[in-house]
Design an enzyme around this catalytic site. Sequence first.
Site, PDB file in Angstrom:
ATOM      1  N   THR A  10       0.876  -1.185   0.000  1.00 46.77           N
ATOM      2  CA  THR A  10       0.000   0.000   0.000  1.00 46.77           C
ATOM      3  C   THR A  10       0.904   1.223   0.000  1.00 46.77           C
ATOM      4  O   THR A  10       2.125   1.099   0.108  1.00 46.77           O
ATOM      5  CB  THR A  10      -0.883   0.049   1.265  1.00 46.77           C
ATOM      6  N   ASP A  11       0.305   2.397  -0.122  1.00 48.10           N
ATOM      7  CA  ASP A  11       1.121   3.612  -0.103  1.00 48.10           C
ATOM      8  C   ASP A  11       1.836   3.774   1.231  1.00 48.10           C
ATOM      9  O   ASP A  11       2.971   4.224   1.306  1.00 48.10           O
ATOM     10  CB  ASP A  11       0.250   4.850  -0.378  1.00 48.10           C
ATOM     11  N   CYS A  12       1.145   3.392   2.309  1.00 47.82           N
ATOM     12  CA  CYS A  12       1.785   3.526   3.623  1.00 47.82           C
ATOM     13  C   CYS A  12       2.689   2.347   3.954  1.00 47.82           C
ATOM     14  O   CYS A  12       3.616   2.455   4.745  1.00 47.82           O
ATOM     15  CB  CYS A  12       0.736   3.747   4.703  1.00 47.82           C
ATOM     16  N   TYR A  13       2.371   1.170   3.376  1.00 44.53           N
ATOM     17  CA  TYR A  13       3.187  -0.025   3.614  1.00 44.53           C
ATOM     18  C   TYR A  13       3.629  -0.570   2.258  1.00 44.53           C
ATOM     19  O   TYR A  13       3.038  -1.521   1.748  1.00 44.53           O
ATOM     20  CB  TYR A  13       2.372  -1.091   4.351  1.00 44.53           C
TER      21      TYR A  13
END
Lengths: 500, 128
Positions: free
Chosen positions: A129-132
């Site tokens: 994901t964008d954060c992970y």
Amino acid sequence: MVKKSVHEINRKIEDGSVNVVTAEEMVTIVEELGAEGAAKEVDVVTTGTFGAMCSSGLMLNLGHSEPPIKIQKIWFNNVEAYSGLAAVDAYLGAAQISDTRGIQYGGAHVIEDLLRGKEIDVHATSYGTDCYPRKVLDTIISLEDLNEAILLNPRNAYQKYAAATNSSKRTLHTYMGELLPNLGNVTYSGAGVLSPLSNDPNYETIGMGTRIFMGGTQGYVIGNGTQHSPSSGFGTLMLKGNLKEMNPDYLRAASFTGYGATLYMGVGIPIPILNEKLAAATAVRDEDIVTTIEDYAVGSRDKPVIREVSYAELRSGSVQIDGKDVPTSSLSSFKNARKIANELKAWVKHGKFFVSMPVERLCAEGSAKPMKETQVVPLVKDVMSSFVVTIKRDQTVQDAAKKIWANSFNHLTVISDSGELVGILTAWDISKAVAENCFDSVESVMTKKVLTCAPNEPVDLAARRLDRYGVSAMPVIDAQRQVLGIITSDNISKLLARRY
Amino acid sequence: MKIKITIPTERIHNPIISESIVETGILINIMVANIDSTYGELIADVNDLKFDKIKNALESRGAIVSILDRPIHRDEEECIECGACISVCPMNVYSFDDSWNVLVDEKKCIQCGVCIKMCPHGALKLGE
Ligand code: SF4
Ligand code: SF4
């Protein structure tokens, strides 16, 4: 009337004047002093149990990686854990087996290896994901690298457990160990006189928040276990304890042949003696704890009960079944249960362990329901072919060949004059007979030991039997051995095609 | 010592054991016998000093004789003393003592291997 409070008892623990005995010792004390006298004398009774507790697992947190990953799937030494939680948490079930080493090595073994300070391979994957952003992770960890390593056991310390035996003709491999054919042995589990819940059957002092001995350290009861069934005397506990503080003497991985991995856990629970009712309850003996011996030959949920039995008889080394002495085996260790009760006793005596009252009591009534199933399990009679071609045993091989030819049917069931099943004959048997120039009676070339099944058996059981013995068909017979139909691997494939 | 006597298919109808006993005058104590129309296997106890003689007698009649010298071995570190092995052993090799320790009487073992599968902790092996 004796009335003591947990605070009074804890004060005695603090000043060293506490009187603590094990549940085994309590039996004679109550015999000698009576319940009231014993309640005055004794402040704490310790219990213990050490057995296979499949429903165990480790809740762990790995800490964040760089770049970070939201773990979707994770394996520890190739044993998959559940990580559908937040990014780097996982729950490793004790009974999960290794993808590469099979049932010899499972979650329980990873847990024991961690506890013994060994290094564990971690492999994890994610969708990113964008954060992970990270998608794959490989690392090696040991116990000290984890932020939390909490043993979280959804169902432990059964009050008592049914014993197992096997009336069938073959050895069964079960979570109750190897069950020899023809009622050859009985296996059982549980600590009887030392069993925690059997010593406090009304759950007066054992409930949510009760401080206990767990795997060699202090843990807690956090509620009733799953499948808690107090009305039938099968209460269970949910437990929590810190793996980092535990001791491998009291936490051992195991594997049952043909069944899989499990974790042996040592659990001990102190029972503060607040009144004479509790004193009387802790005087429970092996003789007083009654369970059933069940027949594992029947692969269904409700196993036939062979008889009732007390732990005293189970622990004597043999039990009587139909007038025969059948040897018994314990799967849990009484020696270790006793060691735990004594260790807990020493902790209390030396002011290292204080007793607690539950913040909420466990429910003492009710029982576990069976699964709600919306799809009816198909029975053999639902899928069998009721068209069967039979042949009498004294007919010739040539008659048999003709029948197979005329009906384009691969299996002939061979019957006696009164219609009882006596054998089975396949097209292959006939080819073999012809190749060997043998044109005698059907009886001389048929297979006499026929695998059969009953019309009301679930198809799954029949399928497992076909598979195990590598045969392609089984006649379906009634109690008089009259042939009602035949079930073939073909019938089963068609059923599966419909199901999935 | 414990010995295994295997009688091959083609000899199964000959009274090999009886002949050997009569010829040598050596008594053997048969503990397990699995004999059917096609195959025979016996486990027997025989005096160490007389082993060679009875072995020769049996082998001259086509039997195969081997010494069972790898009795069961229990790894005490692995064993948790549950007692699961007790009920499956046909020779009562295992028992509990008064303190619930598991005792192993290796001398009685006929190396059938049943207990190895039963032990949940992999504590049992046939020794070398
Ligand atoms: S079954 Fe295994 S662990 Fe249990 S007592 Fe026997 S050797 Fe020990
Ligand atoms: S190998 Fe067989 S005879 Fe020997 S101890 Fe194990 S079960 Fe008993």
